[in-house]
Design an enzyme around this catalytic site. Structure first.
Site, mmCIF file in Angstrom:
data_model
loop_
_atom_site.group_PDB
_atom_site.id
_atom_site.type_symbol
_atom_site.label_atom_id
_atom_site.label_comp_id
_atom_site.label_asym_id
_atom_site.label_seq_id
_atom_site.Cartn_x
_atom_site.Cartn_y
_atom_site.Cartn_z
ATOM 1 C CG HIS A 1 5.541 -8.657 -0.927
ATOM 2 N ND1 HIS A 1 6.717 -8.248 -0.566
ATOM 3 C CD2 HIS A 1 4.421 -7.729 -1.114
ATOM 4 C CE1 HIS A 1 6.499 -6.809 -0.427
ATOM 5 N NE2 HIS A 1 5.156 -6.577 -1.042
ATOM 6 N NE ARG B 1 1.060 -4.422 5.063
ATOM 7 C CZ ARG B 1 1.734 -3.665 4.063
ATOM 8 N NH1 ARG B 1 2.916 -3.673 3.919
ATOM 9 N NH2 ARG B 1 1.182 -2.770 3.193
ATOM 10 C CB SER C 1 9.458 -2.924 0.784
ATOM 11 O OG SER C 1 8.640 -4.217 0.030
HETATM 12 P P1 ADP Z 1 4.722 -2.312 0.683
HETATM 13 O O1 ADP Z 1 5.653 -1.304 -0.014
HETATM 14 O O2 ADP Z 1 3.648 -1.709 1.379
HETATM 15 O O3 ADP Z 1 5.427 -3.485 1.245
HETATM 16 P P2 ADP Z 1 3.556 -3.246 -1.982
HETATM 17 O O4 ADP Z 1 3.167 -2.185 -2.868
HETATM 18 O O5 ADP Z 1 4.996 -3.869 -2.395
HETATM 19 O O6 ADP Z 1 3.886 -2.999 -0.563
HETATM 20 O O7 ADP Z 1 2.510 -4.465 -1.756
HETATM 21 C C1 ADP Z 1 1.890 -4.948 -2.771
HETATM 22 C C2 ADP Z 1 0.807 -5.722 -1.905
HETATM 23 O O8 ADP Z 1 1.367 -6.706 -1.230
HETATM 24 C C3 ADP Z 1 -0.415 -4.820 -1.339
HETATM 25 O O9 ADP Z 1 -1.562 -5.393 -1.364
HETATM 26 C C4 ADP Z 1 0.343 -5.095 -0.030
HETATM 27 O O10 ADP Z 1 -0.880 -4.665 1.105
HETATM 28 C C5 ADP Z 1 0.719 -6.541 0.159
HETATM 29 N N1 ADP Z 1 1.692 -6.566 1.102
HETATM 30 C C6 ADP Z 1 2.997 -5.984 1.527
HETATM 31 N N2 ADP Z 1 3.593 -6.508 2.595
HETATM 32 C C7 ADP Z 1 2.792 -7.462 3.221
HETATM 33 C C8 ADP Z 1 2.948 -8.183 4.323
HETATM 34 N N3 ADP Z 1 3.622 -8.059 5.162
HETATM 35 N N4 ADP Z 1 1.735 -9.087 4.464
HETATM 36 C C9 ADP Z 1 0.739 -9.066 3.609
HETATM 37 N N5 ADP Z 1 0.568 -8.474 2.412
HETATM 38 C C10 ADP Z 1 1.665 -7.501 2.408
#
Ligand code: ADP
Length: 159
Positions: free
Chosen positions: A17, A91, A129
């Site tokens: 993130h 990703r 996460s």
């Molecule tokens: P997650 O629970 O899958 O980690 P979130 O709902 O917190 O996801 O994700 C919010 C946004 O951040 C989404 O667009 C998700 O694709 C992106 N995101 C989450 N982890 C990563 C990562 N490792 N690299 C790039 N983008 C990410």
């Protein structure tokens, strides 16, 4: 001033993130990190805990970001907050499929808010996460995935 909203669960925030935030801030002047709090979806951390963690680890760019929690539709929140774009991170191809659906739906809900995608660094392309929480549960090394501060918060939560 170019303002964007970055919505997500951030349960908890990871280096993946943070990588997206860093990239988005090269294009946008101000980023609103919108932590989605869904009462019908069980989360590991409360909305406020997630917000505090985001503020803490993003301290170096705190003057360019704002962190809020919300239980409303992200696209509606983006409009209300004066943002023109929504940021999403990509990703792998699996994200792509889901993100296309989400973007098209959001476009129907509000045609003025466009989505902008940033691709993460290779080293975070497998990171989520959920993975972090699983590694924590099995007491694995979290160093490559999250800042120490978040690691500490997870440990406290698991006690
Ligand atoms: P997650 O629970 O899958 O980690 P979130 O709902 O917190 O996801 O994700 C919010 C946004 O951040 C989404 O667009 C998700 O694709 C992106 N995101 C989450 N982890 C990563 C990562 N490792 N690299 C790039 N983008 C990410």
């Amino acid at each position: 001033m170019k303002v964007a909203v970055y919505p997500g669960s951030f349960d908890p925030i990871t280096y993946g993130h943070m990588d997206i935030v860093k990239r988005a801030l090269k294009v946008f002047d101000h980023l609103i990190i919108l932590i989605s709090v869904n009462p019908s979806k069980e989360a590991f951390f409360t909305g406020e805990e997630r917000a505090d963690m985001v503020r803490e680890v993003l301290k170096p760019c705190i003057d360019k970001i704002e962190v809020i929690t919300s239980n409303k539709l992200s696209v509606k929140e983006a409009k209300r907050l004066g943002a023109t774009h929504m940021i999403r991170g990509l990703r792998a191809m699996t994200d792509f499929e889901y993100e296309i659906q989400l973007t098209q739906t959001n476009r129907v809900l509000d045609k003025d808010i466009d989505s902008v995608f940033f691709m993460t660094s290779n080293k975070y392309s497998f990171l989520s996460s959920t993975t972090v929480k699983e590694i924590a549960l099995f007491k694995g090394d979290l160093g490559p995935f999250i800042p120490k501060y978040i690691e500490q918060k997870i440990k406290e939560k698991l006690k």
